[in-house]
Structure formats: structure tokens, C-alpha cells
Scaffold this motif. Structure first.
Motif, PDB file in Angstrom:
ATOM      1  N   CYS A 151       0.833  -1.213   0.000  1.00  0.00           N
ATOM      2  CA  CYS A 151       0.000   0.000   0.000  1.00  0.00           C
ATOM      3  C   CYS A 151       0.865   1.259   0.000  1.00  0.00           C
ATOM      4  CB  CYS A 151      -0.923  -0.010   1.219  1.00  0.00           C
ATOM      5  SG  CYS A 151      -2.218  -1.263   1.170  1.00  0.00           S
ATOM      6  N   TYR A 152       1.927   1.253   0.792  1.00  0.00           N
ATOM      7  CA  TYR A 152       2.787   2.434   0.877  1.00  0.00           C
ATOM      8  C   TYR A 152       3.417   2.743  -0.479  1.00  0.00           C
ATOM      9  CZ  TYR A 152       6.808   5.332   2.012  1.00  0.00           C
ATOM     10  OH  TYR A 152       7.739   6.334   2.033  1.00  0.00           O
ATOM     11  N   HIS A 153       4.020   1.755  -1.096  1.00  0.00           N
ATOM     12  CA  HIS A 153       4.704   1.994  -2.364  1.00  0.00           C
ATOM     13  C   HIS A 153       3.710   2.349  -3.473  1.00  0.00           C
ATOM     14  CE1 HIS A 153       8.719   0.984  -1.048  1.00  0.00           C
ATOM     15  NE2 HIS A 153       8.282  -0.106  -0.465  1.00  0.00           N
ATOM     16  N   TRP A 154       2.530   1.738  -3.450  1.00  0.00           N
ATOM     17  CA  TRP A 154       1.529   2.049  -4.481  1.00  0.00           C
ATOM     18  C   TRP A 154       1.073   3.502  -4.360  1.00  0.00           C
ATOM     19  CZ3 TRP A 154      -0.206  -0.361  -8.735  1.00  0.00           C
ATOM     20  CH2 TRP A 154      -1.355   0.152  -9.335  1.00  0.00           C
ATOM     21  N   LYS A 155       0.847   3.946  -3.122  1.00  0.00           N
ATOM     22  CA  LYS A 155       0.364   5.316  -2.924  1.00  0.00           C
ATOM     23  C   LYS A 155       1.433   6.353  -3.253  1.00  0.00           C
ATOM     24  CE  LYS A 155      -3.072   4.268   0.634  1.00  0.00           C
ATOM     25  NZ  LYS A 155      -3.459   4.442   2.060  1.00  0.00           N
ATOM     26  N   HIS A 156       2.705   5.978  -3.173  1.00  0.00           N
ATOM     27  CA  HIS A 156       3.784   6.912  -3.447  1.00  0.00           C
ATOM     28  C   HIS A 156       4.335   6.762  -4.858  1.00  0.00           C
ATOM     29  CE1 HIS A 156       3.647   7.292   0.927  1.00  0.00           C
ATOM     30  NE2 HIS A 156       4.327   8.403   0.805  1.00  0.00           N
ATOM     31  N   GLY A 157       3.565   6.132  -5.721  1.00  0.00           N
ATOM     32  CA  GLY A 157       3.913   6.102  -7.135  1.00  0.00           C
ATOM     33  C   GLY A 157       4.822   4.972  -7.560  1.00  0.00           C
ATOM     34  N   ARG A 158       5.320   4.157  -6.616  1.00  0.00           N
ATOM     35  CA  ARG A 158       6.158   3.012  -6.980  1.00  0.00           C
ATOM     36  C   ARG A 158       5.264   1.800  -7.149  1.00  0.00           C
ATOM     37  NH1 ARG A 158       9.063   6.104  -3.321  1.00  0.00           N
ATOM     38  NH2 ARG A 158       8.178   5.014  -1.532  1.00  0.00           N
ATOM     39  N   LYS A 159       4.535   1.809  -8.267  1.00  0.00           N
ATOM     40  CA  LYS A 159       3.472   0.840  -8.468  1.00  0.00           C
ATOM     41  C   LYS A 159       4.020  -0.572  -8.680  1.00  0.00           C
ATOM     42  CE  LYS A 159       0.378   4.335 -10.267  1.00  0.00           C
ATOM     43  NZ  LYS A 159      -0.298   4.470  -8.968  1.00  0.00           N
ATOM     44  N   GLY A 160       5.151  -0.671  -9.360  1.00  0.00           N
ATOM     45  CA  GLY A 160       5.734  -1.994  -9.563  1.00  0.00           C
ATOM     46  C   GLY A 160       6.116  -2.648  -8.245  1.00  0.00           C
ATOM     47  N   THR A 161       6.735  -1.871  -7.340  1.00  0.00           N
ATOM     48  CA  THR A 161       7.099  -2.399  -6.026  1.00  0.00           C
ATOM     49  C   THR A 161       5.857  -2.753  -5.224  1.00  0.00           C
ATOM     50  OG1 THR A 161       9.043  -0.962  -6.057  1.00  0.00           O
ATOM     51  CG2 THR A 161       8.443  -1.944  -3.948  1.00  0.00           C
ATOM     52  N   GLY A 162       4.820  -1.920  -5.366  1.00  0.00           N
ATOM     53  CA  GLY A 162       3.581  -2.212  -4.664  1.00  0.00           C
ATOM     54  C   GLY A 162       2.959  -3.518  -5.109  1.00  0.00           C
ATOM     55  N   VAL A 163       2.899  -3.739  -6.439  1.00  0.00           N
ATOM     56  CA  VAL A 163       2.335  -4.986  -6.955  1.00  0.00           C
ATOM     57  C   VAL A 163       3.171  -6.179  -6.499  1.00  0.00           C
ATOM     58  CG1 VAL A 163       1.911  -6.294  -9.081  1.00  0.00           C
ATOM     59  CG2 VAL A 163       1.205  -3.899  -8.915  1.00  0.00           C
ATOM     60  N   TYR A 164       4.503  -5.994  -6.452  1.00  0.00           N
ATOM     61  CA  TYR A 164       5.375  -7.094  -6.019  1.00  0.00           C
ATOM     62  C   TYR A 164       5.028  -7.530  -4.599  1.00  0.00           C
ATOM     63  CZ  TYR A 164       9.504  -9.357  -4.088  1.00  0.00           C
ATOM     64  OH  TYR A 164      10.344 -10.233  -3.448  1.00  0.00           O
ATOM     65  N   TRP A 165       4.858  -6.552  -3.670  1.00  0.00           N
ATOM     66  CA  TRP A 165       4.557  -6.924  -2.293  1.00  0.00           C
ATOM     67  C   TRP A 165       3.161  -7.513  -2.172  1.00  0.00           C
ATOM     68  CZ3 TRP A 165       8.340  -7.945   0.496  1.00  0.00           C
ATOM     69  CH2 TRP A 165       9.503  -7.184   0.520  1.00  0.00           C
ATOM     70  N   PHE A 166       2.185  -7.020  -2.983  1.00  0.00           N
ATOM     71  CA  PHE A 166       0.854  -7.622  -2.947  1.00  0.00           C
ATOM     72  C   PHE A 166       0.892  -9.073  -3.425  1.00  0.00           C
ATOM     73  CE2 PHE A 166      -0.937  -3.118  -3.450  1.00  0.00           C
ATOM     74  CZ  PHE A 166      -1.158  -3.030  -2.096  1.00  0.00           C
ATOM     75  N   GLN A 167       1.728  -9.320  -4.412  1.00  0.00           N
ATOM     76  CA  GLN A 167       1.865 -10.695  -4.886  1.00  0.00           C
ATOM     77  C   GLN A 167       2.482 -11.578  -3.818  1.00  0.00           C
ATOM     78  OE1 GLN A 167       3.875  -9.908  -8.805  1.00  0.00           O
ATOM     79  NE2 GLN A 167       2.559 -11.595  -9.413  1.00  0.00           N
ATOM     80  N   GLN A 168       3.541 -11.055  -3.141  1.00  0.00           N
ATOM     81  CA  GLN A 168       4.172 -11.857  -2.100  1.00  0.00           C
ATOM     82  C   GLN A 168       3.204 -12.164  -0.964  1.00  0.00           C
ATOM     83  OE1 GLN A 168       7.362 -13.119  -2.334  1.00  0.00           O
ATOM     84  NE2 GLN A 168       7.161 -12.291  -4.405  1.00  0.00           N
ATOM     85  N   ALA A 169       2.273 -11.239  -0.712  1.00  0.00           N
ATOM     86  CA  ALA A 169       1.282 -11.453   0.341  1.00  0.00           C
ATOM     87  C   ALA A 169       0.072 -12.238  -0.146  1.00  0.00           C
ATOM     88  CB  ALA A 169       0.828 -10.102   0.902  1.00  0.00           C
ATOM     89  N   HIS A 170       0.022 -12.571  -1.447  1.00  0.00           N
ATOM     90  CA  HIS A 170      -1.132 -13.268  -2.048  1.00  0.00           C
ATOM     91  C   HIS A 170      -2.426 -12.493  -1.753  1.00  0.00           C
ATOM     92  CE1 HIS A 170       1.410 -16.704  -3.004  1.00  0.00           C
ATOM     93  NE2 HIS A 170       1.870 -16.660  -1.771  1.00  0.00           N
ATOM     94  N   ASP A 171      -2.342 -11.177  -1.902  1.00  0.00           N
ATOM     95  CA  ASP A 171      -3.470 -10.296  -1.601  1.00  0.00           C
ATOM     96  C   ASP A 171      -4.329 -10.152  -2.855  1.00  0.00           C
ATOM     97  OD1 ASP A 171      -5.219  -8.476  -0.637  1.00  0.00           O
ATOM     98  OD2 ASP A 171      -3.729  -7.010   0.008  1.00  0.00           O
ATOM     99  N   LYS A 172      -5.224 -11.094  -3.073  1.00  0.00           N
ATOM    100  CA  LYS A 172      -6.048 -11.093  -4.282  1.00  0.00           C
ATOM    101  C   LYS A 172      -7.012  -9.914  -4.313  1.00  0.00           C
ATOM    102  CE  LYS A 172      -8.782 -14.291  -7.092  1.00  0.00           C
ATOM    103  NZ  LYS A 172      -9.795 -13.312  -7.475  1.00  0.00           N
ATOM    104  N   VAL A 173      -7.463  -9.487  -3.133  1.00  0.00           N
ATOM    105  CA  VAL A 173      -8.433  -8.382  -3.075  1.00  0.00           C
ATOM    106  C   VAL A 173      -7.806  -7.102  -3.609  1.00  0.00           C
ATOM    107  CG1 VAL A 173      -9.833  -6.961  -1.545  1.00  0.00           C
ATOM    108  CG2 VAL A 173      -9.673  -9.430  -1.159  1.00  0.00           C
ATOM    109  N   ARG A 174      -6.641  -6.749  -3.125  1.00  0.00           N
ATOM    110  CA  ARG A 174      -6.004  -5.505  -3.564  1.00  0.00           C
ATOM    111  C   ARG A 174      -5.510  -5.608  -5.006  1.00  0.00           C
ATOM    112  NH1 ARG A 174      -5.029  -5.558   1.911  1.00  0.00           N
ATOM    113  NH2 ARG A 174      -5.481  -3.581   2.989  1.00  0.00           N
ATOM    114  N   LEU A 175      -5.060  -6.780  -5.389  1.00  0.00           N
ATOM    115  CA  LEU A 175      -4.644  -6.934  -6.782  1.00  0.00           C
ATOM    116  C   LEU A 175      -5.827  -6.760  -7.730  1.00  0.00           C
ATOM    117  CD1 LEU A 175      -2.151  -9.910  -6.455  1.00  0.00           C
ATOM    118  CD2 LEU A 175      -1.592  -7.564  -7.075  1.00  0.00           C
TER     119      LEU A 175
END
Length: 731
Positions: A549-573
Motif C-alpha cells: 500500500c505504501y509503495h503504491w500510494k507513493h507512485g512506486r506501483k511496480g514495487t507495490g504490486v510485487y509486495w501484494f503478490q508476495q502477500a497473495h493479496d487477491k483483493v487488492r490486486l
């Protein structure tokens, strides 16, 4: 606590040098803040331990907006240690352990503590199976604690760690050694009295050894044997005839009273009668000096061995020691009654040597005069008055008697700690460690207190309602863990202590890990490794979601997606996918497509974990293939593009509102000459999808696309034409 500093000559806090202030001996601590005057405001707040944080701020400048004085300091925060005295203490007195050294000790003690806890848990499981009441009943437990104590002791410093000098000074009294610390001295005291069972038979001798290492730490106001000898060492360089100086004989008496036999023999060799030009004229005097030196060097010691360079006669058993002691004491008495004293013409030599003999004979008056501190007098009793003492026999009563004879007004942590040990009162020992040596000492010494003491074991491990259902041991570990958590360089080792607290430790550990900053990916990885180490999978998943969430909100969308994937966060993805759907371009050349195309590259091949982004991943492949087909690179590219189109239209994850843009982008391929790229079944599938889309337009919740008004008719015409050609092709 903010405040405006008064105009007092640049002082942050005005101080008056009136007599009433001097009488109270207020400690004054200068603050080196480095902020140029004027200082407009001062903030003071408590930090950890005895530290105060003082913030000094300058007034705001009207020219700040223009970039004036970019290199000027607008303010600074400094820490003031209230635990360090500001008096006129001697430079020889032990200084506080500095911050860097304390960090080394904190990190170095973690492996030893963790290993002991692991062994303790293993023995606890074995004790439960063998129906034992406690871990201390295992024979090997005290050996584990002793190994732990030795490891921590080596970490605190080694008295013999300094290399020997290549050229030694023959007139040096005290050897050059590593500066002792109160922390090391306190730890050795606890080890001597609580852990090392092998020392109980020669406990008084071990206490004498301890005093030899740490006599300089006993007091900062009263004199000690160490300070007497140190002062005489400075004076010795200007002395031609040492036996005429009273400090020489006082130093000899003091060193002998505490059992520093090697120092005594060395100082006796300074006597003028040993000079080549004097031996013939002072033969009797030299003989008496040498006789005393021999008696000192052969003094019986009830101990297994002697360190290198130490003098004395070792006796490993009590009967051997009693026999040797009686023989040696008889030799001392015989020399004291010798007729050669009449022939000794040097008055100070005669009186000084006889005083040494009286000390060896256990004369309480001479021992009291020779010693400066009650602990030195205490040790001299075991050497000359009660040499056959074993273990704790009468030690506390003797200590109280020595304190009455040699009262000390300097509240030293070591003497208070030794009083608690001799009184066999673990509460006092724990209180002294808490008061004088801080959370680190308390946390690590509790294992020593309970190693072979059932009362201390019960006291430390009993769960108390007034502490919230936790034990004293767990309380002190939690306090120490909080101290570690308060500093950015030590929070990583706090989980070792929190995990050993079964009641509240794991909950605080979760809070600690969740509160760590997530701006730096390296710090996040370190936090996740701690989660893995302590089996906190849910906490690790939450940390990855927070980082995403932090990286996505600060414009680092690739890093944000990477952490969501590592967390298996299907809702946010899926939510990210919905945002990206709005950015899909109308054609291959659209710039919006290029913006999210790089993001999809970061998803990798495991698109199944990307939730709603699976469609975008496939759509990207379709766009690339379509671009190649329209550029006419290969004929195979057109056929592959059609396959991607069919897969997208059949896939249930493809949103209905994207059906028409997909088909509209493919119109040129559908009109491809001379052979149709779609067969009858595939064309029929697309026509059915188009029919469903026409019916869906009638629903009020239908989401329209930004396409030309004739897009639907163009697609229908292209599909109809392709269907006709496909039927003819198959016929």
C-alpha cells in the motif's frame, strides 16, 4: 518541556555560583550542541535510561524562504547522560561504558542468551518426562549456566588481553592491564558466588583474586590499596632511597594485607640494601629483607593453582593446607623473635619489616591500619585471621564487622551487590543490579541467580497478579526489550528476548514488527526474516500488504504490486486491476498502454497469483502480437493474434466491457485477405459475444466505452464477412 532561555551570557540554564549552590554540590553538565546564538527555545524530554534529550532551536529567519544560510544549523538535539558524574574524579577511576561498547556487548550477548534458553527448553521437556520439579535438578544445567557466564564474562573484557611490553620497567609496581569496568566486576562476583561450584572450596582465595583485579573500582572518594600503590609509583621516579619514605612501607603493608604477594616481593627488591655498593655494609639488613621476601613468596594458598606470575605455595586439600600453614606461621613467628633485629641499624627498615610480619601473623590492629576499604579488610581476614574458611561460613557477619571498622560513605554498586550476595538475599542483589547496572545486567544475570538457588528460582519465575500475571524474570526481559526497541541499531535483537516471554512477549513482538518502517525494502526484508524465524506468518503477510500500500500510494506501483503478490493479496490486486482497466488505450500506439505495460512485465510468469491482473497480462500479449501482425512482420503473428483474441473472449476473467474494444482492435485482421483467419466455430463464438454485448447495453448498469459510434456495426460487418468466407473455405 519547552522553555525560553534567559539572557545569562549564553548559558542555556542560568547558574549562580553563590555559596548556597556550592554547598549543595550541584552537578553542572555543559551541553555541546553546536548551534550558533541566539537560541530562542529549548525542549527537554526523557529518553531511555538516564538520558535526557535537549533540543536547542534558533529563531526562524525571515530569509529562510530565499534559501539564506543553507549551511547554518537551525537547531540540534543532543543527549545528556545523567548517570555520569561531573565531579573531579581521578582519571584512574573506571569510566562508564560508552555507547559503542555497550552496543557491542548487547549484540555479543544475544547468541549466548539464545543458546542457554534453547538448552533450558530442552531440559524442561526432559524434566517434564522424568517428573522433575525444575530444570536446576539436572546435573548438567549448572555447567550450561557456567559456560554461559564465561561467554558473557569474556565479552565484557579480559584483564589479560593487553600484550606484554617488549621492555618492562624493573621498577614498575602495577602491571599495565585493560581498564576494569564495574559491569565486568559485578558479573564476576555473581559467577563466583552463584554459579561456579568448583570455587566453593577456595572461595576466599577467589575473592582475593577478584579484589586484585577490581580494587580500583571500590570507591571514588576514599583511598584504596590500588591508589596508594599508584601514587607511590608516580613518586618512585624521584626517590633515591626508597626505604626512607613512609609511603614505601605503607604501600608494602597495604599490598601484603590484601594478598598481592608478587607486588610485595617486587617492592622489597627496591630496598637500598640490594644495591651492589651497599650489600657489604648492610648485610644483616639485607638478610632480614630477603627473609621477609622469602616468607611472603612461600605463603600457603588453599587453591588448585596460581595464575602465571603470582606467588605462594598451592595446597589443593584442606589437610595439606593446615599443615603447610602451621609450618609457615611458625617460621614467621621465629623470624619475628630473631636476634638479628638488634643488629639492624636502619630504624624504618626494622619497623617496616616487623609490621609486615605482624600482618602475616594476623594482627588485627595492623591489618586495620594497612587497609583503606572495608572490603580490603574483609579479604585480609580470610588471608591471615580466618585462613581455613570454606564457602559462605560466617561471611556476612564478618562483612558487617568490617563495615563498622572501615565505614565507606561512597555508595558503590559493587559493595552493595556484595552485601546482598553475602546476606544470601536475591531480592537485594536484583535491586542493586537494577539500580546500578541497568536492564542489560538484570536480564542476563537472572539465570546466574537461579542456577543453584531454589528460593531465587521461585522468586524469579512465580507469576504475580500485581505484574499482570507475569513473573519478575519476564518483567525485566520486557523492560530490556523495550530499551532495545527504542534505538534503531538494536531493535533487531529485541525479538530474542521477547520470544522468551511466554505471556506477553509474542504480542509485543508482533507490535514491534508491525511498527517497523516500510520505506526501505531492505528493512522490510529484515523484518520478514524475523517473522519467518519466529513463525509469525500472519504478521509477515500484513507487513507485505502494508508495504504494498505504501509503495503504491507513493507512485512506486511496480514495487507495490510485487509486495501484494508476495502477500497473495487477491483483493487488492483485483482493485489495482480495476484501476488499470480504465487506463487501457484504444489502440496499440496509445501512450496509456505503454504506462501500464511495464507494470505487467513485473508480474512475471506466475500470473495466477495476480488476481484480476491475469486479464491485463493476457491483453498485453494480445496487444504485442496485434502490433506485429499489423506491421506485417510475419504471417504467423496474425494467426497468433487471433488465438490470443479467442482465448481472451473465452476466458471468464475478461470483463464484458472490454469485449468490444478487443473486437474493434481486431477489425483489420478479420478483413484479412485472401484467407479468413477465423474458422466458422470461432467466428460464431465472437458473434455470440457481440450479441450478448448488444443485449447488455439495455441494462442500466452497462459501462460504455470511449469508441466511435460506428464501432459496433464495423465489428458486426467484419465478423459477417469473415463468417461467409470461412463457410466457403470449409466447403
Amino acid at each position: 518541556m519547552p522553555g525560553m532561555p534567559a539572557d545569562s551570557g549564553g548559558a542555556i540554564v542560568p547558574f549562580s555560583g553563590e555559596p548556597k549552590h556550592a554547598a549543595s554540590a550541584l552537578p553542572v553538565r555543559p551541553i555541546r550542541h553546536g548551534v550558533p546564538p541566539p537560541i530562542s527555545r529549548v525542549y527537554i524530554s526523557w529518553s531511555s535510561g538516564n538520558l535526557l534529550q535537549v533540543a536547542c532551536l534558533r529563531p526562524p529567519s525571515p530569509e529562510e524562504g530565499a534559501g539564506r544560510g543553507a549551511e547554518e544549523v537551525a537547531g540540534r538535539v543532543v543527549e545528556v547522560n545523567l548517570g555520569v558524574g561531573a565531579g573531579n574524579g581521578s582519571a584512574e577511576v573506571e569510566e562508564e561504558v560508552d555507547e559503542a561498547e555497550m552496543r557491542r556487548i548487547e549484540y555479543g550477548s544475544v547468541p549466548a542468551f539464545a543458546l542457554l534458553q534453547s538448552r533450558k527448553n530442552a531440559l524442561a521437556d526432559a524434566a517434564a518426562m522424568q517428573h522433575m520439579h525444575s530444570v536446576s535438578e539436572h546435573a548438567e544445567w549448572w555447567q550450561y549456566v557456567l559456560e554461559y557466564s564465561k561467554t558473557i564474562g569474556n565479552l565484557l573484557g579480559n584483564q589479560d588481553s593487553l600484550p606484554a611490553l617488549m621492555i618492562e620497567d624493573p621498577r614498575a609496581i602495577l602491571k599495565v592491564r585493560e581498564k576494569p569496568t564495574s559491569l565486568k566486576a559485578a558479573w564476576e562476583l555473581l559467577e563466583i558466588f552463584y554459579v561456579d561450584k568448583e570455587l566453593h572450596s577456595w572461595l576466599p582465595e577467589r575473592l582475593v583474586d577478584w579484589l586484585a583485579d577490581y580494587d580500583s573500582l571500590l570507591t571514588k572518594t576514599d583511598g584504596t590499596v590500588y591508589f596508594k600503590l599508584n601514587n607511590f609509583q608516580k613518586k618512585l621516579i624521584n626517590l633515591q632511597i626508597v626505604e626512607n619514605d613512609d609511603d614505601y612501607w605503607n604501600g608494602l603493608s597495604a599490598a601484603l594485607s590484601v594478598g598481592w604477594l608478587d607486588v610485595v616481593v617486587n617492592m622489597l627488591r627496591f630496598h637500598g640494601s640490594y644495591q651492589l655498593g651497599q650489600m657489604d655494609n648492610r648485610e644483616t639488613e639485607n638478610g632480614l629483607v630477603e627473609a621477609v621476601a622469602v616468607l611472603v613468596s612461600t605463603m600457603p594458598r588453599m587453591r588448585p593453582d596460581l595464575p602465571k606470575g603470582k606467588l605462594g605455595q598451592c595446597c589443593k586439600t584442606r589437610p595439606d593446607f593446615i599443615k603447610a600453614w602451621e609450618k609457615w606461621r611458625g617460621q614467621v613467628s621465629k623470624l619475628e623473635c630473631s636476634a638479628f633485629w638488634i643488629q639492624c641499624s636502619h630504624q624504618k627498615t626494622r619497623d617496616g619489616l616487623k609490621n609486615l610480619l605482624h600482618i602475616m601473623m594476623g594482627n588485627i590492629k595492623d591489618l586495620t591500619a594497612a587497609t583503606s576499604h572495608w572490603l580490603e579488610l574483609f579479604a585480609s581476614h580470610f588471608l591471615y585471621i580466618r585462613p581455613f574458611t570454606v564457602g559462605f561460613e560466617g561471611m556476612h557477619h564478618l562483612a558487617q564487622k568490617c563495615i563498622q571498622l572501615k565505614p565507606s560513605f561512597d555508595t558503590n554498586g559493587l559493595t552493595g551487590l556484595l552485601n546482598g550476595i553475602l546476606s544470601e538475599n536475591p531480592e537485594v542483589v536484583l535491586a542493586e543490579c537494577t539500580k546500578k547496572f541497568g536492564p542489560w545486567m538484570v536480564t542476563h544475570c537472572m539465570e546466574l541467580l537461579a542456577a543453584d538457588n531454589d528460593y531465587a528460582d521461585i522468586m524469579l519465575h512465580e507469576e504475580r497478579p500485581n505484574f499482570g500475571g507475569i513473573s519478575i524474570e519476564e518483567l525485566h526481559r520486557l523492560v530490556y526489550a523495550q530499551v532495545l526497541c527504542s534505538h534503531s541499531s538494536t531493535w533487531q535483537i529485541a525479538p530474542t528476548y521477547l520470544s522468551s516471554c511466554l505471556n506477553q512477549g509474542l504480542g509485543l513482538l508482533e507490535i514491534l514488527l508491525l511498527k517497523q518502517p516500510i520505506q526501505d525494502n531492505r528493512l522490510v526484508l529484515k523484518t520478514l526474516e524475523l517473522c519467518r524465524l519466529y513463525e509469525l506468518e500472519n504478521v509477515g503477510t500484513n507487513i507485505m500488504k502494508i508495504a504494498g500500500c505504501y509503495h503504491w500510494k507513493h507512485g512506486r506501483k511496480g514495487t507495490g504490486v510485487y509486495w501484494f503478490q508476495q502477500a497473495h493479496d487477491k483483493v487488492r490486486l483485483d482493485r489495482i486491476a480495476q484501476q488499470l482497466f480504465e487506463r487501457i488505450g484504444k489502440s496499440v500506439a496509445d501512450d496509456n498502454f505503454k504506462q501500464w505495460e511495464g507494470l505487467l512485465e513485473l508480474l512475471g510468469s506466475d500470473i495466477g497469483s495476480a488476481g484480476g491482473l491475469e486479464f491485463l497480462h493476457r491483453y498485453r500479449d494480445f496487444k504485442r502480437s496485434l502490433q506485429q501482425a499489423l506491421e506485417g512482420r510475419t504471417g504467423e503473428a496474425a494467426r497468433q493474434t487471433v488465438e490470443f483474441l479467442i482465448q481472451l473472449m473465452r476466458n471468464p476473467s475478461t470483463p464484458q466491457r472490454f469485449w468490444l474494444p478487443l473486437l474493434h482492435d481486431s477489425v483489420k485482421l478479420l478483413n484479412c485477405k485472401p484467407r479468413p483467419l477465423l474458422n466458422v466455430a470461432e467466428t460464431t463464438l465472437l458473434l455470440n459475444k457481440l450479441q450478448e454485448l448488444s443485449m447488455a447495453k439495455l441494462r442500466p448498469d452497462f459501462c460504455s466505452n470511449h469508441l466511435p459510434s460506428h464501432a459496433l456495426s464495423s465489428v458486426r460487418l467484419a465478423l459477417g464477412s469473415n463468417l461467409a468466407r470461412a463457410i466457403l473455405e470449409e466447403a
